[in-house]
Design an enzyme around this catalytic site. Structure first.
Site, mmCIF file in Angstrom:
data_model
loop_
_atom_site.group_PDB
_atom_site.id
_atom_site.type_symbol
_atom_site.label_atom_id
_atom_site.label_comp_id
_atom_site.label_asym_id
_atom_site.label_seq_id
_atom_site.Cartn_x
_atom_site.Cartn_y
_atom_site.Cartn_z
ATOM 1 N N GLU A 22 0.859 -1.195 0.000
ATOM 2 C CA GLU A 22 0.000 0.000 0.000
ATOM 3 C C GLU A 22 0.891 1.240 0.000
ATOM 4 O O GLU A 22 1.571 1.530 0.975
ATOM 5 C CB GLU A 22 -0.907 -0.003 1.240
ATOM 6 C CG GLU A 22 -1.767 1.247 1.326
ATOM 7 C CD GLU A 22 -2.533 1.368 2.650
ATOM 8 O OE1 GLU A 22 -2.904 0.335 3.246
ATOM 9 O OE2 GLU A 22 -2.748 2.509 3.075
ATOM 10 N N LYS A 61 -11.271 -1.531 5.857
ATOM 11 C CA LYS A 61 -10.099 -1.264 6.691
ATOM 12 C C LYS A 61 -10.592 -0.792 8.052
ATOM 13 O O LYS A 61 -11.406 0.128 8.123
ATOM 14 C CB LYS A 61 -9.262 -0.178 6.020
ATOM 15 C CG LYS A 61 -8.272 0.534 6.931
ATOM 16 C CD LYS A 61 -7.304 1.367 6.125
ATOM 17 C CE LYS A 61 -6.624 2.421 6.976
ATOM 18 N NZ LYS A 61 -5.223 2.631 6.583
ATOM 19 N N ARG A 87 0.608 10.207 1.324
ATOM 20 C CA ARG A 87 0.952 11.185 2.371
ATOM 21 C C ARG A 87 2.101 12.073 1.955
ATOM 22 O O ARG A 87 2.370 13.089 2.582
ATOM 23 C CB ARG A 87 1.351 10.465 3.649
ATOM 24 C CG ARG A 87 0.163 9.800 4.250
ATOM 25 C CD ARG A 87 0.531 9.031 5.468
ATOM 26 N NE ARG A 87 -0.536 8.090 5.697
ATOM 27 C CZ ARG A 87 -0.614 7.315 6.726
ATOM 28 N NH1 ARG A 87 0.316 7.342 7.648
ATOM 29 N NH2 ARG A 87 -1.625 6.488 6.844
HETATM 30 C C1 3PG Z 1 -2.504 3.603 8.247
HETATM 31 O O1 3PG Z 1 -2.731 4.564 7.551
HETATM 32 O O2 3PG Z 1 -2.927 2.491 7.985
HETATM 33 C C2 3PG Z 1 -1.782 3.789 9.522
HETATM 34 O O3 3PG Z 1 -1.402 5.099 9.728
HETATM 35 C C3 3PG Z 1 -0.621 2.899 9.739
HETATM 36 O O4 3PG Z 1 -0.468 2.973 11.081
HETATM 37 P P1 3PG Z 1 0.898 2.644 11.797
HETATM 38 O O5 3PG Z 1 1.900 3.645 11.321
HETATM 39 O O6 3PG Z 1 0.589 2.795 13.272
HETATM 40 O O7 3PG Z 1 1.286 1.235 11.433
#
Ligand code: 3PG
Length: 202
Positions: free
Chosen positions: A40, A128, A44
């Site tokens: 994925e 999700k 960002r």
């Molecule tokens: C996402 O967008 O799925 C999360 O921000 C991932 O979260 P993590 O950085 O705590 O694994």
């Protein structure tokens, strides 16, 4: 589609943030070498969108998706670049309509029973669960299994090497996502072997 992919790939999905476009291909290669193929790529950073096409071209073993999709426009752009699946932290009527029209594998983000129902009503039974640990973790997922036996979740947010197996052990969890497979320190040091080792261990 998700079932088919999970049969062919590990049920762990790195949530990837690309800061430097030069990192996209070696990072993807390192994960694929470790058996992690569902990638994925989040939107960002400015490099995210471009990374999707770079990886599609150079790493054919990867199954490349787009993450942090918050508008229909972003979804359309990512699909043009070859994204094979899409993931959102939440959902909106516009996004759900756009994903419906596409008809491909899309995971709307949910954190409450109401959101689960809205996404399911729009036709999405794979969702999700985000932010997983802050929204109740495995206890919340177990609670959702009762009324929503036909919905499967990919929890992300606050999940790491120490607890991802607890999530995968649940019947209503088909995959688990997170950034623990691509630690920032290893990526900025271009320590690709470290990523492969993490992928192999998962
Ligand atoms: C996402 O967008 O799925 C999360 O921000 C991932 O979260 P993590 O950085 O705590 O694994």
């Amino acid at each position: 589609m998700w079932d088919l992919w999970i049969e062919r790939a590990k049920p762990v999905m790195p949530v990837i943030v690309i800061d430097d476009p030069d990192h996209a291909v070696p990072l993807a290669q390192a994960l694929v070498e470790g058996g992690v193929r569902l990638l994925e790529i989040t939107l960002r950073t400015a490099a995210g969108m471009q990374a999707i096409s770079q990886i599609k071209r150079a790493v054919p073993e990867a199954i490349v998706g787009v993450g942090t999709v918050t508008s229909a426009r972003q979804l359309e752009d990512a699909l043009h670049r070859g994204a094979e699946f899409a993931v959102s932290p939440g959902s909106s009527p516009e996004l759900l309509a756009c994903a419906q029209e596409w008809g491909g594998p899309y995971l709307p983000g949910v954190a409450t029973p109401t959101e689960v129902m809205q996404a399911r009503e729009a036709g999405f039974r794979y969702q999700k669960f985000f932010p997983a640990s802050a929204a109740g973790g495995t206890a919340m997922l177990k609670a959702l299994a009762g009324p929503f036996a036909d919905v499967a979740f990919c929890p992300t947010g606050g999940i790491g090497a120490d607890n991802y197996r607890d999530y995968l052990a649940l019947n209503n969890v088909f995959a688990v996502g997170g950034s623990w497979l691509t630690p920032k320190t290893a990526v900025s040091a271009q320590n690709w072997q470290a990523l492969t080792s993490l992928a192999i261990a998962s």
